[in-house]
Motif scaffolding. Structure first.
Motif, mmCIF file in Angstrom:
data_model
loop_
_atom_site.group_PDB
_atom_site.id
_atom_site.type_symbol
_atom_site.label_atom_id
_atom_site.label_comp_id
_atom_site.label_asym_id
_atom_site.label_seq_id
_atom_site.Cartn_x
_atom_site.Cartn_y
_atom_site.Cartn_z
ATOM 1 N N THR A 380 0.830 -1.205 0.000
ATOM 2 C CA THR A 380 0.000 0.000 0.000
ATOM 3 C C THR A 380 0.864 1.254 0.000
ATOM 4 N N LEU A 381 1.898 1.259 0.853
ATOM 5 C CA LEU A 381 2.782 2.433 0.952
ATOM 6 C C LEU A 381 3.519 2.684 -0.365
ATOM 7 N N VAL A 382 4.044 1.622 -0.957
ATOM 8 C CA VAL A 382 4.821 1.769 -2.192
ATOM 9 C C VAL A 382 3.923 2.243 -3.328
ATOM 10 N N LYS A 383 2.748 1.643 -3.465
ATOM 11 C CA LYS A 383 1.834 2.019 -4.550
ATOM 12 C C LYS A 383 1.458 3.495 -4.452
ATOM 13 N N GLU A 384 1.107 3.933 -3.256
ATOM 14 C CA GLU A 384 0.724 5.331 -3.069
ATOM 15 C C GLU A 384 1.892 6.264 -3.384
ATOM 16 N N ALA A 385 3.083 5.921 -2.907
ATOM 17 C CA ALA A 385 4.255 6.783 -3.096
ATOM 18 C C ALA A 385 4.621 6.902 -4.569
ATOM 19 N N VAL A 386 4.700 5.775 -5.274
ATOM 20 C CA VAL A 386 5.103 5.796 -6.676
ATOM 21 C C VAL A 386 4.082 6.548 -7.519
ATOM 22 N N LEU A 615 10.299 21.652 -10.412
ATOM 23 C CA LEU A 615 9.945 20.241 -10.267
ATOM 24 C C LEU A 615 10.549 19.421 -11.401
ATOM 25 N N ALA A 616 10.773 18.153 -11.134
ATOM 26 C CA ALA A 616 11.170 17.194 -12.163
ATOM 27 C C ALA A 616 10.182 16.029 -12.115
ATOM 28 N N PHE A 617 10.014 15.353 -13.257
ATOM 29 C CA PHE A 617 9.035 14.276 -13.352
ATOM 30 C C PHE A 617 9.687 13.024 -13.922
ATOM 31 N N PRO A 618 9.597 11.897 -13.211
ATOM 32 C CA PRO A 618 10.095 10.637 -13.786
ATOM 33 C C PRO A 618 9.160 10.176 -14.894
ATOM 34 N N ARG A 619 9.716 9.506 -15.898
ATOM 35 C CA ARG A 619 8.935 8.986 -17.014
ATOM 36 C C ARG A 619 9.108 7.467 -17.083
ATOM 37 N N ASN A 620 8.128 6.819 -17.682
ATOM 38 C CA ASN A 620 8.186 5.360 -17.907
ATOM 39 C C ASN A 620 8.495 4.609 -16.614
ATOM 40 N N MET A 621 7.838 4.997 -15.537
ATOM 41 C CA MET A 621 8.147 4.404 -14.235
ATOM 42 C C MET A 621 7.450 3.058 -14.072
ATOM 43 N N ARG A 622 8.220 2.076 -13.612
ATOM 44 C CA ARG A 622 7.696 0.750 -13.274
ATOM 45 C C ARG A 622 8.282 0.343 -11.929
ATOM 46 N N TYR A 623 7.552 -0.482 -11.193
ATOM 47 C CA TYR A 623 8.085 -0.944 -9.914
ATOM 48 C C TYR A 623 7.574 -2.342 -9.618
ATOM 49 N N GLN A 624 8.286 -3.049 -8.756
ATOM 50 C CA GLN A 624 7.878 -4.384 -8.337
ATOM 51 C C GLN A 624 8.368 -4.603 -6.915
ATOM 52 N N LEU A 625 7.465 -5.017 -6.047
ATOM 53 C CA LEU A 625 7.801 -5.313 -4.656
ATOM 54 C C LEU A 625 7.801 -6.821 -4.470
ATOM 55 N N LYS A 626 8.887 -7.344 -3.910
ATOM 56 C CA LYS A 626 8.957 -8.788 -3.716
ATOM 57 C C LYS A 626 9.850 -9.108 -2.532
ATOM 58 N N ARG A 627 9.703 -10.318 -2.046
ATOM 59 C CA ARG A 627 10.614 -10.793 -1.007
ATOM 60 C C ARG A 627 11.859 -11.321 -1.695
ATOM 61 N N ALA A 628 13.014 -10.812 -1.300
ATOM 62 C CA ALA A 628 14.260 -11.216 -1.965
ATOM 63 C C ALA A 628 15.280 -11.621 -0.925
ATOM 64 N N ALA A 629 15.804 -12.817 -1.055
ATOM 65 C CA ALA A 629 16.899 -13.227 -0.179
ATOM 66 C C ALA A 629 18.104 -12.355 -0.463
ATOM 67 N N CYS A 630 18.915 -12.138 0.554
ATOM 68 C CA CYS A 630 20.086 -11.270 0.396
ATOM 69 C C CYS A 630 20.966 -11.789 -0.722
ATOM 70 N N LEU A 682 14.101 9.281 -5.367
ATOM 71 C CA LEU A 682 13.877 8.275 -4.320
ATOM 72 C C LEU A 682 13.536 8.930 -2.985
ATOM 73 N N ARG A 683 14.159 10.052 -2.724
ATOM 74 C CA ARG A 683 13.907 10.784 -1.480
ATOM 75 C C ARG A 683 12.434 11.188 -1.375
ATOM 76 N N GLU A 684 11.851 11.647 -2.488
ATOM 77 C CA GLU A 684 10.437 12.018 -2.494
ATOM 78 C C GLU A 684 9.551 10.785 -2.345
ATOM 79 N N ILE A 685 9.953 9.693 -2.989
ATOM 80 C CA ILE A 685 9.164 8.460 -2.900
ATOM 81 C C ILE A 685 9.177 7.912 -1.475
#
Length: 690
Positions: A380-386, A615-630, A682-685
Motif C-alpha cells: 500500500t505504501l509503495v503504490k501510493e508513493a510511486v 519540479l522534475a518528473f520521472p517517465r516510464n516508471m515501473r516498480y515491483q515489490l517482492k521478497r528477496a533473499a540477500c 527516491l527521497r520524495e518516494i
C-alpha cells in the motif's frame, strides 16, 4: 536509508503528502544501474543489452591515475567566454597531461624536476637527461607530449628507443624578449595545434622591441605561424596565428596519421567516476584525457553505460586494449569509427534500474516481520508513493554529490571563496583534511601545518589528480595569493568551475525550499516560466522566452507549479519579480556577494547562470515489490582490490547492516531528464534521505 551529514545538503521539503517507507539503496553495486538515453530517445546499451557487462565483476586499481592540466593562460581567437552550462555537473576536460610520476615513474619524475631546477641559471646549458627507453611508439609519443606540456622550455629527442630531454634554445631566446610566462604560454600554444587559434602577447608600445620579436618568430617559426601588430584602445600588441597548412614542430608522422581518427564506443564502468575512467583509458592508450569526449557525467557508486568518442585511436587499437580495461572495472562495446567528437549535453537524459532493500514502514524497528500483514502494508505504501511522484513529480534539488558528499569542507564553501577571489582561502579550504589519518588526509594536514607543498606532494597518493596538480603549482609559484591563483589555474576549466557551480547549486536548493514554504505549491505572480509564441508569418513557434507570471495569470491558474523556474545565480539571469527576488538579493548579500558580477577574470571563470525547473518528473516508471533473499536482484559481483570502495561480496562500503533473508526489496525503473538526480526522486518516494 542512511541518516548522516549528507542530509544537510538538501532541504527537507516535499511535494506529496504520502507516508513513504524506509530502506537501503546501493547496498550492492548492481543495485544502482544508470544508462544514458541518447538524443534519439534510445538507451545507449540497447545493442549490447544481451551481453553480461565485464565491468560488473572486474578489478580496479586506485593507484593508477592521470592528471589533467589546462593551457590556462594563452588566448585564442575562438570564443573565450568561459561560460558553462550549469545543467551539467562537469564540462568537457580541457587540454591535459598525465602525471609524470605515473608515466615516467616516481624516481625519473623527481630526476626531471631536479634537472629543470638546474636550467634556471642565466647561462645556457647543453646538459641532457635520459628519461629511459620506451619500446611502444604510442608510449613514446605520449611521453613527448606530456613532458613538453609540463615543461614547455624543454626539447625532447628520441634516439630509439631512448628519450632524452634538454633545454630548448628557442625558448631561452624568446624568454629574453618577453616574460617567462608569455614564453611558456606561446610554446604551449604551438604544441596545442588548435586550428584557427591565435596567441596574443602582452601590450608592447616599443616598436623596436616588437620588431625584434617579429624577427625572432619569423626566423624560428615562419613556416608555422604568421605575426602582426595591432592597436586596441591606445596600446599595441603582437598577435600570432597558426598558418592554415602549418603543423607544429616536433610532431611525428604517427601523430599526424592519427590526428583525425575518431572512434565511438559505449563505456560500461563500475564504481568509477567518469573522469577517473577516462584517466585509466588515456594512460593505457597513450593519449591525453582531453582526447575523450562524452555527453554527460555519470554516478560513481553505480554501474553506468554512456557514449564516448576518443580521438587519435583506431577501432582496432581500442579493441586490442579491452582486456586491460576490464581489469579496471570498465567494459567497452559497440566500437566503431565516426567522423567527429561527441558534444557535451547531447543526450535526452538517463534511465535508472534501482533496487531498494530491507523495506519497512517509517517507525518500524530493524527487526521487522516478514508476515503477510507487513507485506500488504508495504504494498500500500509503495503504490501510493510511486503513483504520487509519477503524477506530481519531485522537488528538483541538486543531490548531495554536487557538494562533495562526506567531505569535511563542502565544495560550495570552496566555490564561495573562489567567487570572492579569495585564492588563499579557497586553497586552504580545498586542503582541509577528513577525520582520520588516511594518506590523502595526512598529506593535506601536512600542507596546512607546514605550508610545504613539495613535501605534501610526496605524501599525496598518485590517484589524487586534483590535489597533486595544485601542490605542484604551489611548489612552483609559492603559497601567496598569486601562487594560489596559479594553483587553481593548473586545474582544467571543468574542475575549476565545479566549485563555484556547487555554491550556486546550494543557493538554488535553499531558494526552492523557501519558495515552496512561503509561496506554496501554485504558480504565483512574479514567478518565472518558459513561454513560446507562434509566428504569424511562418506558423512556427519562436524560441522559448522567460515570462513573468502576471496577477491575472495567477488568478486564472494559467501556469502550474511544474512550469515554474528558479534561476541559478549568475550574470545573465532574471530574478523573480516577487518576494523571491528580494530573497535572492538578501541571500547573496549574506555571503558578501551583493555587488558580485559572477566573473573571476584571473581564473577565467564566467558564471552566466541558468534557469532550472522547480519540479522534475520521472517517465516510464515501473516498480515491483517482492521478497528477496540477500544477494538476489542485483547482488554479488566479482572480487575487487582492497583499495576499492566495494567489498569482495559485492556490497558497497558504508551500508549499514548485512540484510536479512526474505527481506522485502523494491525494484524501480524510470527515466529522468539530464541533470536530474535519481537519489532525489527516491527521497520524495521514500520520504527520507538516501
Amino acid at each position: 536509508m542512511k541518516q548522516d551529514s549528507d542530509a544537510a545538503n538538501v532541504p527537507a521539503c516535499f511535494i506529496s503528502k504520502h507516508e513513504g517507507f524506509l530502506g537501503r539503496i546501493k547496498h550492492f553495486i548492481k543495485d544502482f544501474v544508470v544508462t544514458e538515453i541518447d538524443v534519439t530517445g534510445q538507451r545507449v546499451n540497447t545493442a549490447a543489452a544481451s551481453q553480461t557487462p565485464a565491468c560488473a565483476s572486474s578489478h580496479q586499481n586506485s593507484e593508477t591515475s592521470v592528471e589533467f592540466k589546462e593551457n590556462s593562460h594563452f588566448s585564442v581567437s575562438q570564443d573565450t567566454d568561459d561560460s558553462a552550462d550549469c545543467g551539467e555537473d562537469v564540462t568537457t576536460p580541457s587540454p591535459g597531461t598525465f602525471d609524470l610520476s605515473v608515466i615516467l615513474g616516481q624516481s625519473v619524475s623527481e630526476e626531471l624536476e631536479q634537472f629543470v631546477l638546474t636550467l634556471k641559471d642565466e647561462k645556457p646549458t647543453k646538459q641532457e637527461l635520459s628519461l629511459g627507453c620506451f619500446t611502444d611508439k604510442h608510449h613514446r609519443a605520449n611521453v613527448h607530449r606530456a613532458v613538453r606540456h609540463r615543461f614547455p622550455f624543454l626539447m625532447t629527442v628520441t634516439i630509439q628507443p631512448e628519450i632524452r630531454v634538454r633545454e630548448d634554445p628557442d625558448y631561452r631566446e624568446l624568454s629574453q624578449l618577453v616574460t617567462e610566462d608569455e614564453a611558456e604560454d606561446f610554446f604551449r600554444f604551438i604544441d596545442a595545434k588548435v586550428r584557427g587559434s591565435s596567441y596574443t602577447f602582452g601590450p608592447d608600445d616599443n616598436k623596436e622591441h616588437r620588431t625584434a620579436v617579429h624577427h625572432f618568430l619569423s626566423r624560428r617559426f615562419g613556416k608555422l605561424v604568421e605575426t602582426k601588430s595591432f592597436s586596441d584602445q591606445g596600446t599595441t600588441a603582437i598577435s600570432v596565428r597558426l598558418r592554415e597548412q602549418g603543423r607544429p614542430k616536433k610532431r611525428t608522422t604517427e601523430e599526424r596519421k592519427e590526428e583525425d581518427v575518431y572512434t565511438a564506443f559505449i563505456l560500461c564502468k563500475e564504481n568509477l567516476e567518469t573522469l577517473e575512467a577516462i584517466s585509466y583509458m588515456a594512460a593505457i592508450l597513450g593519449v591525453l584525457p582531453s582526447d575523450f569526449t562524452y555527453a554527460g557525467i555519470k554516478d560513481k557508486r553505480a554501474i553506468t553505460y554512456q557514449s564516448m568518442v576518443v580521438k587519435k585511436v583506431s577501432p582496432l587499437r581500442l579493441k586490442e586494449k579491452t582486456a586491460e580495461f576490464e581489469k579496471r572495472g570498465m567494459s567497452l562495446s559497440q566500437i566503431h569509427a565516426v567522423g567527429e567528437p561527441l558534444r557535451l549535453g547531447r543526450l535526452q537524459g538517463n534511465h535508472f534500474d534501482l533496487v531498494v532493500r530491507d523495506l519497512r514502514p517509517h517507525g518500524a524497528s530493524d527487526t521487522h516481520s516478514s508476515g503477510a500483514d507487513t507485506h500488504t502494508r508495504l504494498e500500500t505504501l509503495v503504490k501510493e508513493a510511486v503513483e504520487n511522484v509519477e503524477a506530481r513529480g519531485f522537488v528538483n534539488y541538486y543531490g548531495p554529490q554536487r557538494f562533495g558528499s562526506g567531505q569535511s569542507v563542502q565544495s560550495d564553501c570552496v566555490g564561495l571563496a573562489l567567487i570572492k577571489a579569495d585564492m588563499v582561502g579557497a586553497v586552504r579550504l580545498f586542503f582541509t583534511p577528513e577525520e582520520g589519518d588516511d594518506p590523502q588526509s595526512h598529506a593535506k594536514r601536512h600542507f596546512l601545518q607546514t605550508d610545504n607543498a613539495k613535501e605534501s606532494l610526496a605524501l599525496m597518493p598518485l590517484s589524487k589528480a586534483r590535489e597533486r596538480l595544485m601542490l605542484r603549482a604551489l611548489n612552483r609559484y609559492g603559497t601567496g595569493p598569486d601562487g594560489c591563483a596559479q594553483a587553481w589555474l593548473s586545474l582544467p576549466h571543468s574542475m575549476r568551475v565545479f566549485y563555484p557551480h556547487a555554491y550556486c547549486s546550494r543557493v538554488w536548493n535553499e531558494a526552492v525550499a523557501h519558495r515552496l514554504t512561503t509561496l506554496g505549491h501554485r504558480a504565483r505572480r512574479g514567478d518565472l516560466v518558459w513561454t513560446q509564441e507562434k509566428l504569424e508569418d511562418t506558423g512556427e513557434t519562436s524560441l522559448p522566452q522567460i515570462h513573468v507570471v502576471t496577477d491575472q495569470e495567477e488568478q486564472e491558474g494559467v501556469y502550474t507549479l511544474g512550469q515554474v523556474l528558479l534561476p541559478m545565480p549568475g550574470n545573465t539571469v532574471k530574478y523573480p519579480e516577487n518576494a523571491m527576488g528580494t530573497w535572492f538579493q538578501e541571500r547573496l548579500a549574506r555571503d558578501g556577494l551583493e555587488e558580485c558580477r559572477f566573473r573571476v577574470t584571473s581564473l577565467k571563470l564566467n558564471l552566466p547562470g541558468c534557469y532550472r525547473p522547480l519540479l522534475a518528473f520521472p517517465r516510464n516508471m515501473r516498480y515491483q515489490l517482492k521478497r528477496a533473499a540477500c544477494g538476489e536482484a542485483g547482488g554479488g559481483g566479482g572480487e575487487v582490490t582492497a583499495n576499492s570502495s566495494r567489498r569482495s561480496d559485492g556490497r558497497l562500503n558504508g551500508t549499514a547492516g548485512e540484510g536479512k533473508q526474505d527481506s522485502p526489496a523494491l525494484t524501480l525503473n524510470f527515466d529522468l531528464d539530464s541533470s536530474c538526480y535519481a537519489t532525489i526522486c527516491l527521497r520524495e518516494i521514500m520520504k527520507c534521505d538516501p
